[in-house]
Write a protein that holds these residues in place. Structure first.
Motif, PDB file in Angstrom:
ATOM      1  N   LYS A 176      -1.821 -17.588   0.984  1.00 60.56           N
ATOM      2  CA  LYS A 176      -2.836 -16.829   0.270  1.00 60.56           C
ATOM      3  C   LYS A 176      -2.519 -16.517  -0.760  1.00 60.56           C
ATOM      4  CE  LYS A 176      -4.790 -13.835   2.439  1.00 60.56           C
ATOM      5  NZ  LYS A 176      -5.819 -12.656   2.782  1.00 60.56           N
ATOM      6  N   GLU A 177      -1.631 -16.379  -1.773  1.00 64.22           N
ATOM      7  CA  GLU A 177      -0.851 -15.780  -2.290  1.00 64.22           C
ATOM      8  C   GLU A 177      -1.394 -17.175  -3.423  1.00 64.22           C
ATOM      9  OE1 GLU A 177       2.940 -14.592  -0.798  1.00 64.22           O
ATOM     10  OE2 GLU A 177       1.279 -14.271  -0.361  1.00 64.22           O
ATOM     11  N   ASP A 200       0.461 -15.600   6.060  1.00 63.43           N
ATOM     12  CA  ASP A 200       1.000 -14.015   5.227  1.00 63.43           C
ATOM     13  C   ASP A 200       2.743 -14.808   4.932  1.00 63.43           C
ATOM     14  OD1 ASP A 200      -1.043 -13.134   4.039  1.00 63.43           O
ATOM     15  OD2 ASP A 200      -0.942 -11.949   6.079  1.00 63.43           O
TER      16      ASP A 200
END
Length: 140
Positions: free
Chosen positions: A110-111, A105
Motif C-alpha cells: 500500500k505504501e 501490509d
C-alpha cells in the motif's frame, strides 16, 4: 491451501526481491499470467467503483466456493488484482469474509502505490468481500 498459507507464500515470494522495481516487475508478470476474464463478464455491473483504472471482477459459485476472474486496462492494476485472486480464488465465502489480506501490509504494497491506486486496492478487496457476502446469504 488456506488463505493464510497462500498469504505467507506471497510474503515469502516478495522477500526474494531486493527492491521495489523488482517487486513491481513481479506484480506485472503475475497480471500477464492471470487467466483472461470472459468478454461477457467485462460488463458495467462487474466494474469496480473507486478504481482509477478499469477493473472488472466476476465471481461464479461452484461446490460452495467462489471462482473469481478479473481483468484491468492497466497492467500494474491487473497484477494487483491477480495477487488478491491468488488468495481468495477457490475459497468459501466464510473463509473470504473471515480472512483479511494482511499480506498487503506485510510486503509494504500500500505504501508503494499512489494514493489513487491504494484506494483502488481497497475497493478491490471490498468488492471481493461483498461478492462473498452476497453468495453466502444467497446460498445459506
Amino acid at each position: 491451501m488456506t488463505i493464510k498459507e497462500i498469504q505467507e507464500e506471497i510474503i515469502e515470494d516478495f522477500d526474494l526481491f531486493e527492491d521495489w522495481m523488482q517487486r513491481y516487475e513481479f506484480i506485472i508478470e503475475m497480471g500477464k499470467s492471470m487467466p483472461q476474464i470472459k468478454e461477457v463478464n467485462k460488463s458495467d455491473e462487474n466494474l469496480i467503483k473507486g478504481c482509477q483504472s478499469k477493473v472488472w471482477l466476476h465471481a461464479d459459485y461452484e461446490d460452495g466456493k467462489l471462482l473469481f476472474s478479473a481483468d484491468s486496462d492497466a497492467i500494474l492494476t491487473k497484477g494487483i488484482v491477480s495477487l488478491l485472486l491468488r488468495i481468495y480464488n477457490n475459497q468459501t465465502p466464510d473463509d473470504i469474509l473471515s480472512n483479511e489480506p494482511y499480506f498487503i501490509d506485510a510486503i509494504g504494497l500500500k505504501e508503494h502505490l499512489s494514493p489513487t491506486r491504494a484506494n483502488g486496492l481497497l475497493s478491490m478487496v471490498k468488492q471481493i468481500k461483498l461478492l462473498a457476502l452476497a453468495h453466502k446469504s444467497k446460498n445459506a
